[in-house]
Design a protein around this motif. Structure first.
Motif, PDB file in Angstrom:
ATOM      1  N   ALA A  99      19.062  13.079 -12.787  1.00  0.00           N
ATOM      2  CA  ALA A  99      20.060  13.766 -11.965  1.00  0.00           C
ATOM      3  C   ALA A  99      21.465  13.539 -12.509  1.00  0.00           C
ATOM      4  O   ALA A  99      22.338  14.386 -12.381  1.00  0.00           O
ATOM      5  CB  ALA A  99      19.971  13.287 -10.522  1.00  0.00           C
ATOM      6  N   LEU A 100      21.694  12.386 -13.143  1.00  0.00           N
ATOM      7  CA  LEU A 100      23.045  12.086 -13.617  1.00  0.00           C
ATOM      8  C   LEU A 100      23.209  12.372 -15.106  1.00  0.00           C
ATOM      9  O   LEU A 100      24.234  12.866 -15.548  1.00  0.00           O
ATOM     10  CB  LEU A 100      23.378  10.610 -13.354  1.00  0.00           C
ATOM     11  CG  LEU A 100      23.642  10.255 -11.895  1.00  0.00           C
ATOM     12  CD1 LEU A 100      23.882   8.765 -11.743  1.00  0.00           C
ATOM     13  CD2 LEU A 100      24.846  11.026 -11.376  1.00  0.00           C
ATOM     14  N   ASP A 101      22.189  12.035 -15.910  1.00  0.00           N
ATOM     15  CA  ASP A 101      22.353  12.096 -17.355  1.00  0.00           C
ATOM     16  C   ASP A 101      21.851  13.387 -17.983  1.00  0.00           C
ATOM     17  O   ASP A 101      22.155  13.680 -19.125  1.00  0.00           O
ATOM     18  CB  ASP A 101      21.635  10.907 -18.018  1.00  0.00           C
ATOM     19  CG  ASP A 101      22.247   9.588 -17.595  1.00  0.00           C
ATOM     20  OD1 ASP A 101      23.462   9.454 -17.771  1.00  0.00           O
ATOM     21  OD2 ASP A 101      21.523   8.728 -17.078  1.00  0.00           O
ATOM     22  N   GLY A 102      21.021  14.160 -17.229  1.00  0.00           N
ATOM     23  CA  GLY A 102      20.439  15.371 -17.794  1.00  0.00           C
ATOM     24  C   GLY A 102      21.450  16.483 -17.991  1.00  0.00           C
ATOM     25  O   GLY A 102      21.308  17.315 -18.873  1.00  0.00           O
ATOM     26  N   PHE A 103      22.487  16.489 -17.169  1.00  0.00           N
ATOM     27  CA  PHE A 103      23.484  17.548 -17.279  1.00  0.00           C
ATOM     28  C   PHE A 103      24.483  17.217 -18.371  1.00  0.00           C
ATOM     29  O   PHE A 103      24.467  16.133 -18.935  1.00  0.00           O
ATOM     30  CB  PHE A 103      24.201  17.719 -15.943  1.00  0.00           C
ATOM     31  CG  PHE A 103      23.285  18.189 -14.860  1.00  0.00           C
ATOM     32  CD1 PHE A 103      22.924  19.510 -14.775  1.00  0.00           C
ATOM     33  CD2 PHE A 103      22.752  17.293 -13.957  1.00  0.00           C
ATOM     34  CE1 PHE A 103      22.048  19.943 -13.799  1.00  0.00           C
ATOM     35  CE2 PHE A 103      21.874  17.715 -12.972  1.00  0.00           C
ATOM     36  CZ  PHE A 103      21.524  19.034 -12.885  1.00  0.00           C
ATOM     37  N   GLY A 104      25.342  18.130 -18.647  1.00  0.00           N
ATOM     38  CA  GLY A 104      26.436  17.818 -19.558  1.00  0.00           C
ATOM     39  C   GLY A 104      26.225  18.300 -20.980  1.00  0.00           C
ATOM     40  O   GLY A 104      27.181  18.404 -21.733  1.00  0.00           O
ATOM     41  N   LEU A 112      16.600  26.239 -23.286  1.00  0.00           N
ATOM     42  CA  LEU A 112      16.012  25.267 -24.216  1.00  0.00           C
ATOM     43  C   LEU A 112      16.759  23.943 -24.193  1.00  0.00           C
ATOM     44  O   LEU A 112      16.162  22.872 -24.167  1.00  0.00           O
ATOM     45  CB  LEU A 112      16.033  25.831 -25.639  1.00  0.00           C
ATOM     46  CG  LEU A 112      14.913  26.808 -25.970  1.00  0.00           C
ATOM     47  CD1 LEU A 112      15.020  27.261 -27.400  1.00  0.00           C
ATOM     48  CD2 LEU A 112      13.569  26.149 -25.733  1.00  0.00           C
ATOM     49  N   VAL A 113      18.081  24.045 -24.187  1.00  0.00           N
ATOM     50  CA  VAL A 113      18.901  22.845 -24.220  1.00  0.00           C
ATOM     51  C   VAL A 113      18.754  22.041 -22.924  1.00  0.00           C
ATOM     52  O   VAL A 113      18.663  20.815 -22.948  1.00  0.00           O
ATOM     53  CB  VAL A 113      20.365  23.249 -24.473  1.00  0.00           C
ATOM     54  CG1 VAL A 113      21.304  22.118 -24.139  1.00  0.00           C
ATOM     55  CG2 VAL A 113      20.539  23.663 -25.915  1.00  0.00           C
ATOM     56  N   ALA A 114      18.689  22.763 -21.800  1.00  0.00           N
ATOM     57  CA  ALA A 114      18.526  22.072 -20.524  1.00  0.00           C
ATOM     58  C   ALA A 114      17.180  21.339 -20.495  1.00  0.00           C
ATOM     59  O   ALA A 114      17.090  20.203 -20.018  1.00  0.00           O
ATOM     60  CB  ALA A 114      18.620  23.053 -19.363  1.00  0.00           C
ATOM     61  N   ALA A 115      16.142  21.973 -21.053  1.00  0.00           N
ATOM     62  CA  ALA A 115      14.823  21.335 -21.088  1.00  0.00           C
ATOM     63  C   ALA A 115      14.885  20.051 -21.911  1.00  0.00           C
ATOM     64  O   ALA A 115      14.328  19.017 -21.529  1.00  0.00           O
ATOM     65  CB  ALA A 115      13.788  22.284 -21.674  1.00  0.00           C
ATOM     66  N   LEU A 116      15.591  20.112 -23.030  1.00  0.00           N
ATOM     67  CA  LEU A 116      15.718  18.932 -23.891  1.00  0.00           C
ATOM     68  C   LEU A 116      16.462  17.813 -23.163  1.00  0.00           C
ATOM     69  O   LEU A 116      16.035  16.656 -23.170  1.00  0.00           O
ATOM     70  CB  LEU A 116      16.458  19.327 -25.171  1.00  0.00           C
ATOM     71  CG  LEU A 116      16.592  18.248 -26.232  1.00  0.00           C
ATOM     72  CD1 LEU A 116      15.229  17.876 -26.779  1.00  0.00           C
ATOM     73  CD2 LEU A 116      17.494  18.727 -27.360  1.00  0.00           C
TER      74      LEU A 116
END
Lengths: 244, 263
Positions: free
Chosen positions: B224-229, B206-210
């Motif tokens: 690609a850069l801001d979605g992770f973390g 869920l969090v990754a989708a958000l």
């Protein structure tokens, strides 16, 4: 007796799930102002989740916790540090190396690195890079459980090791290539599956309660922490090595 | 529909069993070649193992069937520019203050998914047992969930505002290090473990989708850069909240103890 136990487990599972349902309902109805779609699917899904959680907790009490504790007791009774450490390493390595979440993250990381031109975008080199990442993570988790078990036996205080580890992570973050940092942080999170966590926790707590002078609360926990810390260091190290 | 259900069930069951396979092989090899004695209550343990695999399979099946699709749709709807700025308008630069509902959703979904996280249930169960009841299961789980809620909310703010990830993480680790020096020693190891268990089966999808949805729709962000973390935020803040809670309770105990001594 069995029925009332079962009912209690189910009631606990309902309580576990309620917040998610409330949040989704609140946003769907109050904020987004839409009707809940597929109410039937939502209900069957929630029933499955509740039944699954109840069964899982029952299985923890009967299977995974006793297994972890009896392995800890048997290995401690054997008195061979070598075999205990071999077991610790093998447990960490084998449960991580083929973890689907890790395979997915490694493949994604290879794709991004290929796109950015950091490595040769050919299929063979991507695969080799992804395999290298997976191996670094699996090796580091094995090593992490090994160090964690050694710490319990020797009674080293956990905070020195963890603070030292975080200091290394912070230093490496400054020097590691920017492209690997996000992946490294995420790699720490995906390493321990839902089945590994209870087993490893029971192993640590079991060891700390059979070794004289160790407290299960102070010394028994911490294995998971090492297993999420070391992969960050190893993945950043791998990145520094590959990207030079 | 029934065939699809059975197919889904079979494939998740396979995946869960695959997680257990290395454990079975390892334990079996050690019993056979190193320890050379049987596991006590073997039948009960095996039955328990079957329960765990079956339970996890049903759990994941239910999540994938009902809650994940809805959660993903909602994450997309809430981060949709048309919802945030009103239909027909668009902004060239993201205004972080327009995303209030997103931060609230992030916090609430982070809290709710953490409460249902099976790994955390397992660790809280052990902590309760080992501490002879002084650490309550719900107390620990709610403290961890509050940490995750704050972490994910801050993480979405980071994506919207476009500030660098490592700054937050470095400051967070500094806070953890300082707290470690002052927190009661008995809670430290458990607090660290709480950070590691929050991010598994329920929270991550869920969090990754958000995160990816936000990074794709906020102007000027790169998925690609801001979605992770976000995951990193979700494992850092529970450490802070668990140690913080222990510090507050021990300070309170000291304070009331002192006052009673004075009187």
């Amino acid at each position: 007796m069995i029925v009332s136990l079962l009912l209690k487990k189910l009631r606990d599972a309902v309580a576990d799930l309620t917040p998610i349902v409330l949040v989704i309902a609140f946003f769907q109805i109050v904020v987004l102002r839409q009707h809940l779609p597929q109410v039937e699917e939502l209900l069957t899904g929630s029933l499955l989740v509740v039944a699954g959680l109840a069964l899982f907790v029952q299985g923890l009490e009967m299977g995974l916790f006793p297994l972890g504790e009896s392995m800890a007791r048997a290995l401690a009774a054997k008195g061979s540090l070598f075999w205990l450490l071999v077991f610790a390493f093998a447990l960490g390595f084998s449960t991580t190396v083929a973890e689907p979440a890790l395979i997915a993250v490694a493949a994604e990381a290879a794709r991004v690195a290929g796109q950015e031109g950091l490595i040769d975008p050919g299929a063979a080199s991507l695969e080799q890079y992804a395999l290298g990442l997976r191996m670094s993570v699996a090796f580091s988790v094995g090593l992490a459980i090994l160090i964690g078990v050694l710490r319990i036996i020797r009674g080293w205080p956990v905070h020195y090791l963890i603070i030292g580890g975080y200091a290394v992570v912070m230093l490496m973050t400054i020097f590691a290539p920017k492209e690997i940092v996000g992946i490294a942080y995420d790699a720490g999170g995906v390493t321990t599956s839902t089945i590994t966590v209870p087993l490893v926790t029971a192993l640590g707590v079991g060891l700390a309660s059979v070794i004289r002078g160790r407290s299960p609360l102070v010394d028994g926990f911490g294995l998971i922490a090492f297993a999420s810390l070391l992969p960050m260091i190893f993945v950043m190290g791998y990145g520094m090595l590959v990207f030079g | 529909m029934v065939a699809g259900f059975v197919n889904n069930f079979a494939s998740i069951l396979m995946a869960t069993s695959r997680d257990v396979l290395p454990i079975i092989l390892l334990v079996f090899a050690f019993q056979l070649f190193v320890l050379r004695r049987p596991i006590p209550h073997l039948r009960r343990v095996v039955l328990g193992g079957v329960y765990v695999v079956l339970g996890l399979t049903l759990f994941l099946l239910g999540l994938e069937k009902a809650l994940f699709p809805l959660g993903r749709i909602m994450a997309a709807q809430l981060s949709d520019p048309a919802f945030i700025h009103g239909a027909g308008e668009s902004a060239a630069v993201a205004d972080w203050s327009a995303y209030g509902w997103v931060y609230l959703f992030a916090a609430m979904i982070g809290f709710a998914t953490t409460i249902a996280e099976p790994s955390l249930i397992a660790v809280a169960y052990k902590a309760h047992e080992v501490s002879a009841g002084t650490i309550s299961q719900w107390g620990l789980r709610i403290t961890v969930a509050l940490g995750v809620a704050f972490g994910i909310s801050l993480g979405t703010f980071r994506i919207v505002s476009g500030t660098p990830l490592y700054m937050y993480i470095l400051v967070g680790y500094l806070v953890v290090i300082v707290q470690t020096m002052f927190a009661p020693k008995s809670i430290v190891a458990l607090a660290y473990d709480s950070g590691g268990v929050t991010t598994s089966t329920v929270t991550v999808p869920l969090v990754a989708a958000l995160g990816l949805g936000l990074a794709a729709t906020v102007p000027g962000r790169n998925p690609a850069l801001d979605g992770f973390g976000l995951i990193a935020f979700a494992s850092l803040f529970p450490i802070i909240s668990v140690m913080g809670y222990a510090q507050i309770t021990s300070l309170r105990a000291k304070y009331t103890g002192k006052r009673q001594g004075d009187e």
